[in-house]
Design an enzyme around this catalytic site. Structure first.
Site, PDB file in Angstrom:
ATOM      1  N   HIS A 144       3.447  -9.678  42.259  1.00 32.69           N
ATOM      2  CA  HIS A 144       4.321 -10.286  41.232  1.00 32.69           C
ATOM      3  C   HIS A 144       4.370 -11.803  41.322  1.00 32.69           C
ATOM      4  O   HIS A 144       5.333 -12.437  40.897  1.00 32.69           O
ATOM      5  CB  HIS A 144       5.731  -9.703  41.404  1.00 32.69           C
ATOM      6  CG  HIS A 144       6.489  -9.543  40.126  1.00 32.69           C
ATOM      7  ND1 HIS A 144       7.511 -10.389  39.757  1.00 32.69           N
ATOM      8  CD2 HIS A 144       6.374  -8.649  39.133  1.00 32.69           C
ATOM      9  CE1 HIS A 144       8.015 -10.003  38.588  1.00 32.69           C
ATOM     10  NE2 HIS A 144       7.346  -8.957  38.194  1.00 32.69           N
ATOM     11  N   HIS A 168      -1.629  -5.032  30.620  1.00 34.87           N
ATOM     12  CA  HIS A 168      -0.241  -5.143  31.081  1.00 34.87           C
ATOM     13  C   HIS A 168       0.667  -4.780  29.907  1.00 34.87           C
ATOM     14  O   HIS A 168       0.436  -5.224  28.786  1.00 34.87           O
ATOM     15  CB  HIS A 168      -0.015  -6.600  31.488  1.00 34.87           C
ATOM     16  CG  HIS A 168       1.367  -6.986  31.868  1.00 34.87           C
ATOM     17  ND1 HIS A 168       2.241  -7.606  31.004  1.00 34.87           N
ATOM     18  CD2 HIS A 168       2.023  -6.856  33.038  1.00 34.87           C
ATOM     19  CE1 HIS A 168       3.382  -7.860  31.639  1.00 34.87           C
ATOM     20  NE2 HIS A 168       3.278  -7.418  32.861  1.00 34.87           N
TER      21      HIS A 168
HETATM   22  O1  LIG Z   1       4.852  -5.029  34.464  1.00 35.13           O
HETATM   23  C1  LIG Z   1       4.430  -5.864  35.302  1.00 35.13           C
HETATM   24  O2  LIG Z   1       3.325  -5.809  35.882  1.00 35.13           O
HETATM   25  C2  LIG Z   1       5.293  -7.016  35.627  1.00 35.13           C
HETATM   26  O3  LIG Z   1       4.912  -7.830  36.449  1.00 35.13           O
HETATM   27  C3  LIG Z   1       6.590  -7.177  34.913  1.00 35.13           C
HETATM   28  C4  LIG Z   1       6.769  -8.586  34.455  1.00 35.13           C
HETATM   29  O4  LIG Z   1       5.704  -8.931  33.626  1.00 35.13           O
HETATM   30  C5  LIG Z   1       8.077  -8.711  33.687  1.00 35.13           C
HETATM   31  O5  LIG Z   1       7.942  -8.075  32.418  1.00 35.13           O
HETATM   32  C6  LIG Z   1       8.408 -10.168  33.499  1.00 35.13           C
HETATM   33  O6  LIG Z   1       9.654 -10.285  32.834  1.00 35.13           O
HETATM   34 MG   LIG Z   2       2.896  -7.496  37.126  1.00 31.53          MG
END
Ligand SMILES: O=C(O)C(=O)C[C@@H](O)[C@H](O)CO
Ligand SMILES: [Mg+2]
Length: 382
Positions: free
Chosen positions: A185, A285
């Site tokens: 992250h 994503h």
């Molecule tokens: O789903 C993912 O892989 C994330 O890292 C979640 C992130 O993108 C959040 O949505 C940001 O607010």
């Molecule tokens: Mg992510």
């Protein structure tokens, strides 16, 4: 046909839906949003509408290039998310006019079903075993979890051991009947990523996501040379031009463009093709809503190198509304053992319940991600 109006609806949990209307009564839906900056993207959408109202919605490529190039400044999360949602809606219109699902307009299916994965464990990875066990009951076998909480640029072995212990516990409990990605992250610095990747090797995660922040993408190559764990990234990269540098340097096994952040279907189909040329897998994503997911799926179903699709059903971010709350055709999104079939209705194949959207937009929260701080009071990557 001419575009007549763009209407944006910010709705719970943290999404924005865009309706594009035309003078022949055909409407298209998109989902332009940056999580936590919905109002900024909303302003960008309405600024970009100057290039759109009165134009022929069928000319998606020219409208895309105009939105991208005509304003001199380009790229980045806000403008590319605004373009993304508009692009999605234009493809929705085109499919509805021609009576075809978008994947047919992109050359047809390369697969009959697409594998998805679910989040477990939340922001501070906890209750992973219970979360996976519950989803296993529903037939899921592929998951993603956060790898760490706050982590210093250089941090101690205890923090590393805590992160590794969580993954070890999941493997001990479920063995290899499940697979999981570990999302760093962007919370992990390059030095600590090298340490963590080494310690996670024995547990063979399917991938490690955002091993470092996107602005540190020159480390993908050195980190991938130091580990056998496939590295994934892409949610904070916004165009072919961002991905080009990463493909040229190497290091990513999987790219994860977000269909609502990286210019939409028109751009992500191109990113998928670039990835395929570099033998890199595609796993879009998508922690967002139904139009974003539908857009991902239309790319997944035409991209040979698509391997996994994130979907947000029950995700920890969806407080106040869940993936299908604004969708009439919920059955079309049925996940059977984590697999999903193509959306075969014309356009994106999402039937939006506009009344529900309008009602929900009256109480739209200004969602913000948490602001984390280290023990010394300094800002920590969330
Ligand atoms: O789903 C993912 O892989 C994330 O890292 C979640 C992130 O993108 C959040 O949505 C940001 O607010
Ligand atoms: Mg992510």
């Amino acid at each position: 046909m001419k575009i007549t109006r763009l209407t944006t609806y910010r709705v719970p949990p943290r999404w924005m839906l865009l309706k594009i209307e035309t003078d022949e009564g055909v409407t298209g839906w998109g989902e332009p949003v940056i999580e936590g900056r919905a109002r900024t993207v909303e302003a960008a959408v309405h600024e970009l509408s100057d290039y759109l109202v009165g134009r022929d919605p069928a000319r998606i490529n020219d409208l895309w290039q105009t939105m991208y190039r005509a304003g001199f400044y380009r790229g980045g999360p806000i403008l590319m998310s605004a373009i993304a949602g508009i692009d999605q809606a234009l493809w929705d219109i085109k499919g509805k006019v021609l009576g075809q699902p978008v994947y047919e307009l992109l050359g047809g299916l390369v697969r009959d079903r697409m594998k998805t994965y679910s989040w477990v464990g939340g922001d501070r990875p906890a209750e992973l075993i219970a979360g996976i066990a519950a989803l296993r009951e529903a037939g899921f076998d592929t998951f993603k979890m956060n790898g760490t909480e706050e982590l210093g640029i250089v941090d101690n072995a205890r923090k590393v051991d805590q992160a590794v212990a969580r993954v070890a516990e999941v493997r001990a409990k479920f063995g290899y009947e499940i697979e999981f990605g570990v999302d760093f992250h962007g919370r992990v610095s390059a030095p600590m990523a090298k340490v963590l990747l080494r310690e996670l090797e024995p547990y063979r995660p399917l991938f490690v996501e955002e091993p470092v922040l996107a602005e540190q993408d020159e480390y993908y190559r050195t980190l991938s040379d130091a580990t056998s764990i496939p590295l994934a990234a892409g949610e904070r990269m916004y165009s072919r031009f961002d991905f080009k540098r990463v493909f040229n340097r190497g290091g990513l096994a999987i790219v994860q463009p977000d269909l609502s952040h990286a210019g939409g279907i028109t751009e992500c189909v191109k990113i998928a093709a670039m990835a395929e040329a570099h033998d890199v897998a595609l796993a879009p994503h998508c922690p967002l809503g139904p139009v974003a997911l539908a857009s991902c799926l239309h790319v997944d179903f035409v991209a040979h190198n698509a391997v996994l699709q994130e979907q947000s059903m029950g995700i920890h971010y969806n407080q106040g509304a869940d993936l299908l709350d604004y969708v009439k055709n919920k059955d079309d999104f049925r996940l059977s053992g984590g697999w999903i079939r193509p959306l075969t209705k014309p356009g994106l194949g999402v039937e939006i319940d506009e009344e529900r959207v309008i009602e929900a937009s009256r109480a739209a929260p200004d969602w913000r991600n948490p602001v984390w701080r280290h023990a010394d009071g300094s800002i920590a990557e969330w």
